[in-house]
Design an enzyme around this catalytic site. Structure first.
Site, short mmCIF file in Angstrom:
data_model
loop_
_atom_site.label_atom_id
_atom_site.label_comp_id
_atom_site.label_asym_id
_atom_site.label_seq_id
_atom_site.Cartn_x
_atom_site.Cartn_y
_atom_site.Cartn_z
N ARG A 96 23.30 31.57 -46.16
CA ARG A 96 22.61 31.22 -47.39
C ARG A 96 23.64 31.29 -48.51
O ARG A 96 24.09 32.36 -48.86
CB ARG A 96 21.44 32.18 -47.60
CG ARG A 96 20.94 32.31 -49.01
CD ARG A 96 19.58 32.96 -49.06
NE ARG A 96 19.53 34.34 -48.57
CZ ARG A 96 20.03 35.40 -49.21
NH1 ARG A 96 20.65 35.26 -50.35
NH2 ARG A 96 19.90 36.60 -48.68
N HIS B 47 18.95 34.91 -52.51
CA HIS B 47 17.66 34.79 -51.79
C HIS B 47 16.72 33.84 -52.54
O HIS B 47 16.15 32.92 -51.97
CB HIS B 47 17.06 36.19 -51.67
CG HIS B 47 15.62 36.26 -51.31
ND1 HIS B 47 15.14 35.81 -50.10
CD2 HIS B 47 14.55 36.73 -52.00
CE1 HIS B 47 13.83 36.00 -50.07
NE2 HIS B 47 13.45 36.56 -51.19
N TYR C 84 25.12 42.71 -53.10
CA TYR C 84 25.17 43.11 -51.69
C TYR C 84 26.17 42.30 -50.85
O TYR C 84 26.30 42.54 -49.67
CB TYR C 84 23.77 43.06 -51.06
CG TYR C 84 23.03 41.74 -51.23
CD1 TYR C 84 23.26 40.67 -50.38
CD2 TYR C 84 22.07 41.58 -52.24
CE1 TYR C 84 22.58 39.48 -50.52
CE2 TYR C 84 21.38 40.38 -52.39
CZ TYR C 84 21.64 39.34 -51.53
OH TYR C 84 20.96 38.14 -51.67
#
Lengths: 366, 327
Positions: free
Chosen positions: A258, A262, A271
């Site tokens: 990705r 998100h 992260y």
């Protein structure tokens, strides 16, 4: 009984075209034909453009949020393209590109995120299950749809999508087990994009790969380079053909990434490292396909322009649709809870109607 | 045609008749195949209809209900058995997030005509996880119909209607009533989904009960009659949709009411009934509406369950408490 070795995936994911656009010559899966590759390329362009358009619509406040498909287009396009009209697709909330590649109007698809209703398209007409946010709960549904078709002797195959995070949910395991026991024609397709929001794959599973999980249920597992649309088409196509032939379910894990956060509401820098993202940018699905098609004189400038214009038209259609306000219908709140309203819902609907009428009267007076 | 049947046999007959009538009806769950279910409700169905129509599944309730959703989306009418009340909880997400919501999510384009049969409630000397009264969980979830028959004729009639219904139904079968034999005529229609029934006429007070508590209420009414008090008994039958009209008309006719239910009383179907009756019948009431419910405790072990379950004496005590001095 199938031998154990037939159930385990290969050590490395199937890759037919490398990140530079060169054929790998990998045995076992033939390269899809020219028409299929061009169709997929056009859909990749459209999917990327739609993603960008959706992001813009979020910024403009026309969509509440958008779970990005940027980087995962090869998986989503291929999952839709390997299906026949009577087959079913069970998408996750991230798979808008797959739904659109299946032929559903993006304006209807985005009703959920626009907030007009929980779902906008007709799932039965489109043979696409409604998107929803619970993880992996759609997978047992996929088994049921497939089993119903099989009981009636139909040739339907069901493509059931989930992500790496979803494979930790109980329903993933129950669905694989049920599909195997009932030999249901389901292809479980996991887009492993390395993160479940922020949690890395290592925190989801200690298995050698997600595809390895199939062996526990007697389901063959396969791994594929999820950024190689040719490979995903070939592997999913073979799995669909196998299911249609009555040989049961299959688990396919695509390795993808990705590229964006998100959703627009997420901050991926908290992260994951920029270097990691940069490395995956080099394995990008669209540039790879374009390089292959151009190297092999399958894509002319003229044709590329046609695809780009089609993608632009899709984006414009989406923009126009999302910019059109649909007056909400208060009765929708009560009309679909049951086939017929209960007396209690009649009372509550009347209460709301009265409230709205008084509000309107007040507005008219002031 | 009158015959002697147990509720278990009536339920079995309902499944058999529905399977015979409609090829889209499927029956499945744990041990429901050749064994016929641990309570034998599906006895003989696999032999009669084949294992494509009545079959065992892996032991996984979420998978069972989830697969039923898919089957229903694709034209079938699944009837699934959760082996025991507390064994249905692994399927809870499927029930509340999908079974109950798919019709609404799709504005009626997808309906999920599923019946989830749950052998429920206690009074059978069962272990901790075999005796729950779980109706409130389901009743609190819009989109589900929740039925609880209390006799063989209703068990047959309501299950037939539930299977034919386009809405999902949680069908609660009181385990302790499975084996009581009754004289029934299954060819006679019973009141449908959404209808309560006055099962005993009376003029002094109204007992409102459903499922396993109906026989308790009827027995209490019998004892009260010997003591000179005339109790009316309403069998709720259909918890959702709830029959406000019948229940309230009954309460207005007597002016006093006691709700009897096994489930813990706090935030329960019994508390909902008290609230509804009080809101609607306040000016007809001579006393506060009382409840005789289970204590707010986890289900007790077999040797203590008689202390927990609503008893005839406890019902009569509640009746005694209805401010008769103001009569």
């Amino acid at each position: 009984m199938t031998g154990d070795f037939d159930l385990l995936p290969a050590d490395t994911p199937v890759q037919l075209i490398d990140p530079a656009g060169r054929p790998t010559g990998q045995k076992g899966y033939p390269l899809p034909g020219e028409a299929a590759l061009l169709r997929a390329y056009g859909a990749l362009i459209a999917a990327r453009r739609l993603n960008d358009q959706a992001y813009a619509l979020v910024r403009q406040g026309r969509l509440a949020v958008y779970p990005s498909s940027h980087g995962q287009e090869a998986c989503q396009v291929a999952a839709a393209h390997v299906l026949e009209d009577d087959d079913w697709l069970f998408p996750t909330y991230r798979d808008t590109a797959a739904i659109v590649a299946r032929g559903v109007d993006p304006v209807e698809t985005l009703v959920l995120l626009k907030g007009d209703w929980h779902s906008g398209y007709d799932p039965v007409a489109a043979k696409v299950a409604p998107q929803a946010t619970p993880l992996a709960t759609q997978l047992p549904h996929a088994v049921g749809v497939a089993h119903a078709a099989r009981l009636r002797g139909e040739q339907t195959v069901v493509m059931a999508l989930c992500g790496d995070g979803g494979t930790s949910e109980g329903d993933f395991h129950e669905a694989l087990n049920f599909a195997a026991v009932f030999r249901a024609p389901v292809v479980f397709f996991v887009q492993n994009n390395e993160y479940a929001i922020s949690v890395p794959l290592a925190r989801q599973t200690a298995a050698p790969s997600i595809a390895h999980k199939g062996i526990g249920y007697g389901v063959p597992g396969e791994r594929v380079d999820g950024n190689d649309v040719a490979a995903v088409l070939a592997v999913l196509g073979a799995a669909v053909a196998r299911a249609r032939a009555g040989e049961g379910p299959q688990l396919v894990e695509a390795h993808t990434y990705r590229m964006q956060a998100h959703t627009n509401a997420d901050d991926a820098t908290r992260y994951r490292q920029d270097e990691e993202v940069a490395a995956w940018a080099g394995r990008e699905p669209i540039l790879r396909m374009e390089a292959y098609l151009r190297d092999n004189a399958l894509l002319t400038d003229e044709q590329a322009r046609v695809y780009a214009e089609a993608a632009e038209a899709l984006a414009a259609h989406t923009r126009d649709g999302l910019n059109t306000d649909v007056a909400p219908r208060p009765d929708d709140l009560f009309d679909h809870v049951y086939a017929c309203r209960t007396p209690q819902l009649e009372e509550q609907s009347a209460l709301l109607a009265d409230e709205l009428a008084r509000e309107e009267a007040q507005c008219t007076r002031s | 045609m009158h015959e002697k049947l147990t509720m278990a046999q009536a339920l079995n007959r309902a499944l058999r008749d529905s399977l015979a009538e409609d090829p889209s009806v499927l029956v499945f769950g744990e041990d429901v195949g050749p064994l016929g279910g641990v309570f034998r409700i599906t006895d003989g169905l696999t032999a009669e209809f084949g294992e494509e129509r009545c079959f065992d599944t892996p032991l996984a309730e979420s998978g069972i209900v989830g697969m039923a959703v898919g089957l229903a989306m694709n034209g079938m009418r699944p009837v699934v058995e959760m082996q025991f009340d507390a064994f249905a909880y692994p399927a809870f997400e499927q029930v509340v997030s999908h079974v109950a919501k798919l019709r609404n999510r799709t504005r009626g384009k997808v309906s999920v005509p599923i019946v989830i049969r749950v052998p429920y409630a206690g009074g059978i000397g069962g272990v901790e996880h075999h005796c729950d009264s779980s109706e409130s969980y389901y009743a609190h979830t819009p989109g589900l119909h929740v039925l609880a028959p209390a006799n063989a004729a209703d068990a047959y009639g309501l299950l037939r209607e539930a299977i034919a219904s386009d809405d999902p139904v949680v069908f609660l079968e009181p385990k302790k009533l499975y084996w009581a034999k009754e004289e029934v005529d299954l060819t006679q229609p019973v009141p449908g989904i959404g209808r309560a029934a006055v099962v005993r006429q009376g003029s002094d007070a109204t007992l409102i009960a459903y499922g396993p508590s109906v026989p308790v209420a009827l027995e209490a009414a019998e004892v009260a009659a010997q003591e000179g008090r005339s109790l009316q008994v309403v069998d709720v039958r259909s918890i959702v949709p709830f029959d406000d009209a019948t229940v309230c008309e009954a309460v207005r006719s007597t002016g006093r009411a006691v709700v009897v239910a096994e489930a813990a009383g706090f935030a329960s179907v019994s508390s909902e009934i008290v609230a509804r009756v009080t809101e609607r019948c306040f000016h007809s009431l001579a006393a506060p509406v009382r409840r005789v419910a289970g204590f707010d405790i986890p289900y007790p072990p077999p040797k203590l369950e008689h202390l927990h379950l609503p008893s005839v004496d406890r019902v009569l005590d509640a009746i005694d408490d209805l401010q008769w001095e103001h009569a």
